[in-house]
Scaffold this active site. Structure first.
Site, PDB file in Angstrom:
ATOM      1  N   ASN A   4       1.857   1.432  18.496  1.00 23.84           N
ATOM      2  CA  ASN A   4       0.413   1.289  18.707  1.00 23.84           C
ATOM      3  C   ASN A   4       0.171   0.457  19.971  1.00 23.84           C
ATOM      4  O   ASN A   4       0.412  -0.747  19.977  1.00 23.84           O
ATOM      5  CB  ASN A   4      -0.193   0.607  17.472  1.00 23.84           C
ATOM      6  CG  ASN A   4      -1.691   0.388  17.591  1.00 23.84           C
ATOM      7  OD1 ASN A   4      -2.275   0.535  18.673  1.00 23.84           O
ATOM      8  ND2 ASN A   4      -2.314   0.031  16.486  1.00 23.84           N
ATOM      9  N   CYS A  18      -9.131  -1.194  20.010  1.00 24.73           N
ATOM     10  CA  CYS A  18      -8.352   0.039  20.201  1.00 24.73           C
ATOM     11  C   CYS A  18      -9.239   1.220  20.583  1.00 24.73           C
ATOM     12  O   CYS A  18      -8.737   2.262  21.002  1.00 24.73           O
ATOM     13  CB  CYS A  18      -7.559   0.364  18.947  1.00 24.73           C
ATOM     14  SG  CYS A  18      -6.429  -0.955  18.500  1.00 24.73           S
ATOM     15  N   HIS A  72      -6.353   7.829  18.251  1.00 19.06           N
ATOM     16  CA  HIS A  72      -5.674   6.563  18.515  1.00 19.06           C
ATOM     17  C   HIS A  72      -4.350   6.543  17.751  1.00 19.06           C
ATOM     18  O   HIS A  72      -4.306   6.853  16.561  1.00 19.06           O
ATOM     19  CB  HIS A  72      -6.583   5.406  18.084  1.00 19.06           C
ATOM     20  CG  HIS A  72      -5.882   4.093  18.062  1.00 19.06           C
ATOM     21  ND1 HIS A  72      -5.060   3.674  19.096  1.00 19.06           N
ATOM     22  CD2 HIS A  72      -5.856   3.096  17.133  1.00 19.06           C
ATOM     23  CE1 HIS A  72      -4.574   2.481  18.794  1.00 19.06           C
ATOM     24  NE2 HIS A  72      -5.032   2.114  17.619  1.00 19.06           N
TER      25      HIS A  72
HETATM   26  O1  UT7 Z   1      -5.117  -0.153  15.863  1.00 18.95           O
HETATM   27  C1  UT7 Z   1      -5.521  -0.436  14.560  1.00 18.95           C
HETATM   28  C2  UT7 Z   1      -4.581  -1.462  14.039  1.00 18.95           C
HETATM   29  N1  UT7 Z   1      -4.037  -1.382  12.746  1.00 18.95           N
HETATM   30  C3  UT7 Z   1      -3.678  -0.314  11.998  1.00 18.95           C
HETATM   31  O2  UT7 Z   1      -3.888   0.819  12.302  1.00 18.95           O
HETATM   32  C4  UT7 Z   1      -2.974  -0.622  10.706  1.00 18.95           C
HETATM   33  C5  UT7 Z   1      -3.320   0.352   9.606  1.00 18.95           C
HETATM   34  N2  UT7 Z   1      -2.489   0.119   8.416  1.00 18.95           N
HETATM   35  C6  UT7 Z   1      -1.213   0.525   8.342  1.00 18.95           C
HETATM   36  O3  UT7 Z   1      -0.723   1.159   9.267  1.00 18.95           O
HETATM   37  C7  UT7 Z   1      -0.441   0.217   7.076  1.00 18.95           C
HETATM   38  O4  UT7 Z   1      -1.295  -0.397   6.144  1.00 18.95           O
HETATM   39  C8  UT7 Z   1       0.787  -0.703   7.336  1.00 18.95           C
HETATM   40  C9  UT7 Z   1       1.840   0.083   8.084  1.00 18.95           C
HETATM   41  C10 UT7 Z   1       0.368  -1.930   8.139  1.00 18.95           C
HETATM   42  C11 UT7 Z   1       1.395  -1.144   6.011  1.00 18.95           C
HETATM   43  O5  UT7 Z   1       1.722  -0.027   5.206  1.00 18.95           O
HETATM   44  P1  UT7 Z   1       1.339  -0.052   3.657  1.00 18.95           P
HETATM   45  O6  UT7 Z   1       1.847   1.216   3.111  1.00 18.95           O
HETATM   46  O7  UT7 Z   1      -0.136  -0.300   3.556  1.00 18.95           O
HETATM   47  O8  UT7 Z   1       2.206  -1.230   3.113  1.00 18.95           O
HETATM   48  P2  UT7 Z   1       1.769  -2.594   2.393  1.00 18.95           P
HETATM   49  O9  UT7 Z   1       1.111  -3.510   3.362  1.00 18.95           O
HETATM   50  O10 UT7 Z   1       1.013  -2.257   1.161  1.00 18.95           O
HETATM   51  O11 UT7 Z   1       3.158  -3.218   2.003  1.00 18.95           O
HETATM   52  C12 UT7 Z   1       4.038  -2.556   1.062  1.00 18.95           C
HETATM   53  C13 UT7 Z   1       5.308  -3.356   0.944  1.00 18.95           C
HETATM   54  C14 UT7 Z   1       5.069  -4.833   0.660  1.00 18.95           C
HETATM   55  O12 UT7 Z   1       6.092  -5.256  -0.244  1.00 18.95           O
HETATM   56  P3  UT7 Z   1       5.785  -5.381  -1.811  1.00 18.95           P
HETATM   57  O13 UT7 Z   1       4.668  -6.376  -1.923  1.00 18.95           O
HETATM   58  O14 UT7 Z   1       5.398  -4.014  -2.261  1.00 18.95           O
HETATM   59  O15 UT7 Z   1       7.091  -5.863  -2.365  1.00 18.95           O
HETATM   60  C15 UT7 Z   1       5.309  -5.491   1.989  1.00 18.95           C
HETATM   61  O16 UT7 Z   1       5.745  -6.828   1.866  1.00 18.95           O
HETATM   62  O17 UT7 Z   1       6.041  -3.301   2.166  1.00 18.95           O
HETATM   63  C16 UT7 Z   1       6.414  -4.639   2.580  1.00 18.95           C
HETATM   64  N3  UT7 Z   1       6.458  -4.666   4.031  1.00 18.95           N
HETATM   65  C17 UT7 Z   1       7.577  -4.416   4.724  1.00 18.95           C
HETATM   66  N4  UT7 Z   1       8.818  -4.094   4.336  1.00 18.95           N
HETATM   67  C18 UT7 Z   1       9.726  -3.868   5.310  1.00 18.95           C
HETATM   68  C19 UT7 Z   1       5.441  -4.935   4.901  1.00 18.95           C
HETATM   69  N5  UT7 Z   1       5.892  -4.837   6.158  1.00 18.95           N
HETATM   70  C20 UT7 Z   1       7.215  -4.505   6.081  1.00 18.95           C
HETATM   71  C21 UT7 Z   1       8.199  -4.259   7.058  1.00 18.95           C
HETATM   72  N6  UT7 Z   1       9.434  -3.943   6.617  1.00 18.95           N
HETATM   73  N7  UT7 Z   1       7.951  -4.309   8.368  1.00 18.95           N
END
Ligand code: UT7
Length: 318
Positions: A273, A108, A243
């Site tokens: 993204n 990225c 980004h």
């Molecule tokens: O270009 C660089 C590439 N990558 C990035 O920039 C990614 C950087 N990271 C992020 O943007 C965030 O970490 C995410 C958006 C990917 C995730 O957000 P988060 O606040 O870190 O959520 P999490 O992974 O801790 O998940 C929280 C909850 C989980 O459920 P439980 O275990 O709390 O019950 C996930 O299973 O959210 C759930 N979850 C979803 N729920 C609905 C994960 N994805 C989804 C979804 N819809 N799409």
């Protein structure tokens, strides 16, 4: 170097969060609050190379440069249908250039890596003009059953034409080897000699929380580095073009830097993204709206698989 033309192109098909909630266990509310993304353009019947060509043609048209006077093309791309030849060589033929071409994979952060390479090429080779095009289709790397990844991405291409100038005031490229945070592996053709388990095909794997943490830290460090190097105060920068990965990452960097939100433009709600294309797409949209003016200081910062990060400080001038 200085930027004298910008261009962009995105796929026609727009997918909003409610459309995703029909095929995945997700919701508009979750995606919007966790990422700021509302819609994204997703490849359907296009080829990425066509978007790269369209973005390049738009940038060349704006620059007014004759394609024959472009002396180098750099294409930033993580993966596409073409393993070889390089996408840059296909763009070359389509837009009427005759020059050396290379593709780079800076994940990225590829746009800033490409600007830095281009700046060095002006010095080392006396190039007259250079085309940088970033073309990415991350929606084709992800597993569409993994809701935590597939909702984040969109596809597109952004391009700039550069000419000679001293408008890159400072840059910083970094890589901290860590293949665990983001990985995408593709199976190659099988040989009779391969060892079991070596030739793996798996969609993008990402530790989102870790990427989030590393991104916020690296981006601030890189930005402070280029500002200090150029002797520029943070408040004197007109725009911080970061980004576009997650609105919460952008907000977090903005808050840590104690700067007003208006200095941190964002297109994430509409595009998701788009990997290395995210900054040049945003730059083109802002440029075409007349939001960038001669003399404006613009800081760029990006991060991604590697773990790589990069920042640059530019003075905008036509
Ligand atoms: O270009 C660089 C590439 N990558 C990035 O920039 C990614 C950087 N990271 C992020 O943007 C965030 O970490 C995410 C958006 C990917 C995730 O957000 P988060 O606040 O870190 O959520 P999490 O992974 O801790 O998940 C929280 C909850 C989980 O459920 P439980 O275990 O709390 O019950 C996930 O299973 O959210 C759930 N979850 C979803 N729920 C609905 C994960 N994805 C989804 C979804 N819809 N799409």
């Amino acid at each position: 170097m200085k930027i004298i033309g910008t261009g962009s192109a995105v796929p026609e098909h727009i997918v909003d969060n409610n459309m995703l909630s029909q095929i995945l266990d997700t919701s508009d509310e979750w995606i919007t609050t966790r990422t700021g993304i509302q819609r994204r353009h997703i490849m359907s019947n296009e080829y990425l190379i066509d978007l790269a060509i369209e973005a390049s043609r738009n940038a060349i048209a704006m620059s007014g440069v004759n394609p024959k006077e472009i002396d180098f093309i750099i294409c930033s791309n993580v993966a596409s249908n073409y393993v070889t030849p390089a996408l840059s060589t296909i763009v070359e033929g389509a837009v009427g250039c005759e020059c050396p071409c290379i593709d780079l994979n800076g994940a990225c952060a590829g746009f800033i890596y490409a600007l830095d390479y281009a700046d060095a090429y002006f010095v080392s080779r006396g190039a007259r003009n250079i085309l940088v095009v970033c073309a990415e289709e991350p929606t084709r790397f992800v597993n569409w059953k993994q809701r935590e990844n597939c909702v984040l991405f969109g596809d597109g291409a952004g391009a700039v034409v550069l000419t000679r100038g001293n408008n890159l005031l400072a840059s910083r490229l970094r890589s901290i080897s860590n293949k665990e945070v983001i990985t995408y592996r593709r199976r190659l053709e099988r040989t009779p000699y391969e060892t079991e388990g070596v030739n793996v095909d798996e969609p993008l794997i990402m530790n989102g929380r870790e990427v989030f943490r590393m991104a916020v830290t690296a981006s601030q460090q890189d930005l402070m580095h280029v500002l200090e190097h150029a002797g520029v105060a943070p408040q004197d920068v007109k725009y911080y073009m970061l980004h576009q990965a997650n609105q919460r990452i952008i907000d977090s960097i903005q808050e840590h830097m104690h700067l007003p939100q208006k200095k941190f433009p964002s297109i994430i709600a509409e595009y998701g993204n788009t990997s290395s294309a995210s900054i040049p797409i945003m730059m083109d949209l802002m440029n075409r709206k007349g939001e960038l003016h001669d003399g404006d200081l613009i800081a760029l910062s990006a991060f991604g698989a590697g773990f790589v990060s990069a920042a640059a400080l530019l003075r905008w001038a036509k």
